[in-house]
Design a protein around this motif. Structure first.
Motif, PDB file in Angstrom:
ATOM      1  N   VAL A 196       0.856  -1.185   0.000  1.00 31.98           N
ATOM      2  CA  VAL A 196       0.000   0.000   0.000  1.00 31.98           C
ATOM      3  C   VAL A 196       0.892   1.236   0.000  1.00 31.98           C
ATOM      4  O   VAL A 196       1.992   1.235   0.570  1.00 31.98           O
ATOM      5  N   GLY A 197       0.448   2.268  -0.645  1.00 29.93           N
ATOM      6  CA  GLY A 197       1.229   3.490  -0.711  1.00 29.93           C
ATOM      7  C   GLY A 197       1.224   4.230   0.619  1.00 29.93           C
ATOM      8  O   GLY A 197       0.243   4.196   1.366  1.00 29.93           O
ATOM      9  N   VAL A 198       2.318   4.898   0.909  1.00 33.68           N
ATOM     10  CA  VAL A 198       2.446   5.712   2.120  1.00 33.68           C
ATOM     11  C   VAL A 198       2.585   7.168   1.677  1.00 33.68           C
ATOM     12  O   VAL A 198       3.474   7.504   0.892  1.00 33.68           O
ATOM     13  N   MET A 199       1.712   8.020   2.175  1.00 33.73           N
ATOM     14  CA  MET A 199       1.726   9.415   1.771  1.00 33.73           C
ATOM     15  C   MET A 199       2.739  10.220   2.566  1.00 33.73           C
ATOM     16  O   MET A 199       3.035   9.924   3.724  1.00 33.73           O
ATOM     17  N   GLY A 200       3.254  11.264   1.902  1.00 34.05           N
ATOM     18  CA  GLY A 200       4.087  12.241   2.574  1.00 34.05           C
ATOM     19  C   GLY A 200       3.217  13.386   3.058  1.00 34.05           C
ATOM     20  O   GLY A 200       2.089  13.175   3.509  1.00 34.05           O
ATOM     21  N   ASN A 201       3.710  14.606   2.929  1.00 37.15           N
ATOM     22  CA  ASN A 201       2.931  15.773   3.345  1.00 37.15           C
ATOM     23  C   ASN A 201       3.230  16.932   2.412  1.00 37.15           C
ATOM     24  O   ASN A 201       4.213  16.928   1.661  1.00 37.15           O
ATOM     25  N   VAL A 202       2.357  17.932   2.428  1.00 32.95           N
ATOM     26  CA  VAL A 202       2.543  19.109   1.591  1.00 32.95           C
ATOM     27  C   VAL A 202       2.853  20.319   2.457  1.00 32.95           C
ATOM     28  O   VAL A 202       2.351  20.446   3.570  1.00 32.95           O
ATOM     29  N   GLU A 203       3.717  21.178   1.940  1.00 37.67           N
ATOM     30  CA  GLU A 203       4.112  22.395   2.631  1.00 37.67           C
ATOM     31  C   GLU A 203       3.739  23.594   1.768  1.00 37.67           C
ATOM     32  O   GLU A 203       4.015  23.625   0.567  1.00 37.67           O
ATOM     33  N   LEU A 204       3.090  24.584   2.370  1.00 44.65           N
ATOM     34  CA  LEU A 204       2.760  25.818   1.666  1.00 44.65           C
ATOM     35  C   LEU A 204       3.997  26.708   1.637  1.00 44.65           C
ATOM     36  O   LEU A 204       4.458  27.184   2.671  1.00 44.65           O
ATOM     37  N   LEU A 205       4.571  26.935   0.440  1.00 44.61           N
ATOM     38  CA  LEU A 205       5.779  27.740   0.298  1.00 44.61           C
ATOM     39  C   LEU A 205       5.473  29.221   0.134  1.00 44.61           C
ATOM     40  O   LEU A 205       6.227  30.079   0.597  1.00 44.61           O
ATOM     41  N   ASN A 206       4.364  29.522  -0.520  1.00 43.62           N
ATOM     42  CA  ASN A 206       4.051  30.922  -0.810  1.00 43.62           C
ATOM     43  C   ASN A 206       2.567  31.045  -1.094  1.00 43.62           C
ATOM     44  O   ASN A 206       1.941  30.100  -1.591  1.00 43.62           O
ATOM     45  N   SER A 207       2.007  32.185  -0.775  1.00 43.52           N
ATOM     46  CA  SER A 207       0.589  32.442  -1.007  1.00 43.52           C
ATOM     47  C   SER A 207       0.395  33.928  -1.257  1.00 43.52           C
ATOM     48  O   SER A 207       0.944  34.773  -0.536  1.00 43.52           O
TER      49      SER A 207
END
Length: 305
Positions: A253-264
């Motif tokens: 099964v796949g293991v997810m990482g995470n997302v980081e907001l760099l700019n907005s």
């Protein structure tokens, strides 16, 4: 002058020899290829591809050309259209008829198809099409298997865009944007027999997330464009190990990482509905909003690691 307004366009199936060919889908259901070079926009190909109804989205792949993602392509040139009639049609510009018509198993329950993207085109045989629908359905069609549905799921809200991080590699990541301020990231490398692909969900923009576009120079970075006129830049961080064992059946099964907001940043007072990165200059982007303005901007703070 065209009889119908243009809804979507792509140069994804244009090779070096046809680099001035722009494929467009219009409100009358026609797929056309326009020569925007020396022939001044003359139509060189046209076919009714939407059953008389609007073509909501289009994508192109193949032909040995170079895509907007800055990567080379494999296989024959093909165009995929997403229609209001719920069908995804795949065309080879060298022939007049669709080479594949992709639909749900039960066509009587087909929904308005809002988004389409090619992926998994990493050699001359493999190729897939992912489609998103107004009811939140996501379907992955395997063209090598004659358009058979390889995987399907529902993300609860209407799908506004789908994009693989790169179309010409073995499927890696897929970003799906939706109504109600959400986008989903799927790890497409490991498919569990029952649970499908692992994914994570993020909220963004406090409004519809209209689309996501991966940076050509770094496929872990992508931009999302919101109905609030906002532009967000995210980076996906892979986990230490991308696969694990399912707790019940022991299958991979796949293991997810995470997302980081760099700019907005808020760019416009109206929704940003179109966006593309430069394949040559890192961070240079062009976008269009419903305030009837096209903006060219150098996006900073992409990745400092």
């Amino acid at each position: 002058v065209r009889p119908h307004g243009i809804k979507c366009s792509t140069m994804g199936a244009s090779s070096v020899a046809t680099k001035h060919h722009l494929a467009v889908g219009d409100f009358g259901g026609y797929l056309s290829i326009l020569d925007v070079g020396e022939r001044g926009g003359q139509e060189v190909y046209a076919v009714q591809a939407g059953g008389g109804q609007i073509i909501n989205a289009i994508d192109g792949v193949g032909g040995g050309g170079t895509s907007s993602s800055g990567s080379g392509r494999y296989g024959a040139p093909e165009l995929a259209t997403a229609g209001k009639d719920g069908l995804v049609r795949v065309y080879d510009p060298r022939v007049s008829d669709a080479v594949a018509t992709l639909s749900p198993a039960d066509e009587s329950t087909s929904r308005d198809c809002w988004a389409v993207a090619f992926g998994n085109s990493y050699n001359d045989q493999e190729r897939s099409v992912c489609a998103g629908y107004d009811n939140g359905d996501i379907k992955l069609f395997d063209l090598k298997m004659g358009g058979k549905i390889r995987w399907e799921t529902n993300c609860s809200n209407g799908v506004t865009s789908v994009q693989f991080d790169r179309p010409d590699i073995e499927m890696n990541k897929l970003v799906v944007t939706t109504l109600e301020s959400r986008f989903h990231v799927y790890d497409m490398r490991t498919q569990h027999p029952k649970e499908g692909f692992s994914h994570l969900t993020e909220r963004a923009h406090r409004s519809t997330v209209w689309l996501a576009k991966h940076l050509p120079q770094n496929r872990d970075i992508y931009a999302t464009c919101g109905g609030n006129g906002g532009l967000n830049i995210y980076k996906y961080h892979n986990p230490i190990s991308r696969t694990g064992k399912h707790a019940e059946d022991g299958a991979a099964v796949g293991v997810m990482g995470n997302v980081e907001l760099l700019n907005s940043r808020i760019i416009s007072t109206q929704p940003i509905v179109s966006f593309d990165w430069s394949p040559d200059k890192d961070g240079l982007a062009v976008m269009a909003a419903l305030d009837q303005t096209i903006r060219v901007q150098l996006v900073t703070k992409l990745d400092k690691y």
